[in-house]
Write an enzyme that holds these catalytic residues in place. Structure first.
Site, PDB file in Angstrom:
ATOM      1  CE1 TYR A  53      42.110  42.274  41.684  1.00 54.08           C
ATOM      2  CE2 TYR A  53      43.925  42.720  40.319  1.00 54.08           C
ATOM      3  CZ  TYR A  53      42.950  41.942  40.670  1.00 54.08           C
ATOM      4  OH  TYR A  53      42.584  40.677  40.200  1.00 54.08           O
ATOM      5  CG  LEU A 237      51.703  29.192  43.070  1.00 58.07           C
ATOM      6  CD1 LEU A 237      52.831  30.185  43.683  1.00 58.07           C
ATOM      7  CD2 LEU A 237      52.574  27.987  42.457  1.00 58.07           C
ATOM      8  N   GLY A 240      48.231  29.800  47.183  1.00 63.46           N
ATOM      9  CA  GLY A 240      49.215  29.583  48.175  1.00 63.46           C
ATOM     10  C   GLY A 240      49.501  28.130  48.759  1.00 63.46           C
ATOM     11  CB  THR A 243      53.718  27.449  48.609  1.00 69.23           C
ATOM     12  OG1 THR A 243      53.053  27.797  49.750  1.00 69.23           O
ATOM     13  CG2 THR A 243      53.288  28.596  47.541  1.00 69.23           C
ATOM     14  CE  LYS A 245      51.561  31.130  51.667  1.00 66.66           C
ATOM     15  NZ  LYS A 245      51.990  32.128  50.940  1.00 66.66           N
TER      16      LYS A 245
END
Length: 346
Positions: A53, A237, A240, A243, A245
């Site tokens: 990472y 999630l 994302g 969400t 979005k």
């Protein structure tokens, strides 16, 4: 915050785990420091990272930077004893160790390098990022073919690796061992080999798991429940998507989709109708869809801790609302019904 056992290790982890894969890329060090402080204040005692990472994208020049940031915070805060720290040994990658696979030869050096970057004496949970034999994760399930695997090679690798891990446990550099992106058969074999040759028993499996990716629900779930191995879901999630979005063609500036386009293969024509169905359930029950999805992943009977990431402190504060969500039977039935209507949407 609720705590769960991490396998048979005697370690207890919070039902939510702070993922750190954006630290050093989307999330600058000062923001990362604030997130770790806030997570501890909220009752999260589990942080997850990896030697490769940050991501989005992974670059040779940034490999290890996330661990370094966590190490800098550990020194500055003095809070190392307050949390369980997990990291991962990268598998075959051109960006780490010249594509060398995980082996008894690479394990000691990889651990020492992580310890140095993390500025700690011990890694609580040391995980193999993905198996040498290959994996069906990251959308490889659509054409997964294990017929080229060599069982004898795999078994010997497991025996050798467990020997190396056992020596690290004896040295006190690691406390427990976990897998990532592995299968029911792979996990069962690691458990069997630990019984036969010694070495640490698998405590956890960190695989993708969310309302939109429920590959762990059958064979792996049965193994984890019966063998006391905890699932550590990542992308709860759906990168994302859950969400909302990204609905109706939206691509927020600085978002993961803005950085890598297809969300690692999760963006598909079938994904958005599935998301809308889950958003509708959240509306029906008066829930924030983020809280609903994260709480669902964390409360599954075979899950030890659900790993979420936040680019900003504000996002972290929002995500913490999942702790207060109550998952009633009617809600769970509705979520299962959506899953039947939209199985494997990416």
């Amino acid at each position: 915050m609720k705590k769960n056992p991490l396998g048979r290790t005697g370690i207890e982890v919070s039902e939510l785990c702070l993922g750190t894969m954006t630290f050093g890329n989307q999330t600058p060090p000062e923001e990362a420091f604030a997130q770790m402080d806030r997570a501890l204040e909220a009752g999260i005692n589990f942080f997850d990272t990896a030697e490769m990472y940050p991501v989005n994208p992974v670059k040779a020049e940034t490999v290890g930077r996330t661990e370094e940031i966590i190490g800098e915070w550990i020194v500055a805060s003095g809070r190392r004893k307050e949390f369980v720290l997990a990291t991962k040994h990268t598998g075959t990658s051109k960006l780490v160790r010249d594509e060398a696979p995980i082996s008894s030869e690479t394990i000691p050096g990889a651990i020492e390098a992580s310890l140095k970057r993390l500025k700690t004496d011990v890694i609580d949970l040391y995980q193999f990022h993905w198996p040498n034999r290959g994996s069906f994760h990251f959308r490889q399930n659509w054409r997964y073919d294990p017929s080229g695997q060599d069982r004898a090679t795999t078994v010997q690798h497991m025996a050798d690796a467990l020997g190396a891990l056992g020596r690290e446990v004896e040295r006190g550099t690691i406390r427990a061992f976990g897998l990532s992106n592995d299968s029911a058969w792979g996990t069962a074999m690691w458990l069997r080999m630990a019984e036969e040759v010694g070495g640490p028993r698998v405590a956890s499996v960190q695989n993708e798991y969310s309302l939109m990716c429920r590959l762990a629900d059958t064979d792996l779930a049965e193994l984890m429940v019966n063998e006391q191995v905890g699932l550590l879901p990542y992308s709860p999630l759906a990168a994302g998507l859950l969400t909302g979005k990204y609905q109706n063609g939206a691509v927020p500036e600085g978002s993961r989709m803005a950085l890598n386009g297809n969300l690692g293969g999760r963006k598909s024509a079938r994904a958005f109708p599935a998301v809308e169905a889950y958003l509708q359930v959240a509306r029906e029950f008066g829930l924030d869809p983020v809280h609903m999805a994260l709480a669902w992943s964390a409360r599954r009977p075979f899950v030890a801790s659900s790993i979420f990431g936040a680019t900003t402190l504000a996002q972290l504060d929002h995500l913490l609302g999942a702790v207060d969500v109550v998952l009633g039977e009617e809600l769970l039935e509705r979520l299962d019904a959506v899953h039947r209507e939209h199985p494997m949407p990416y």
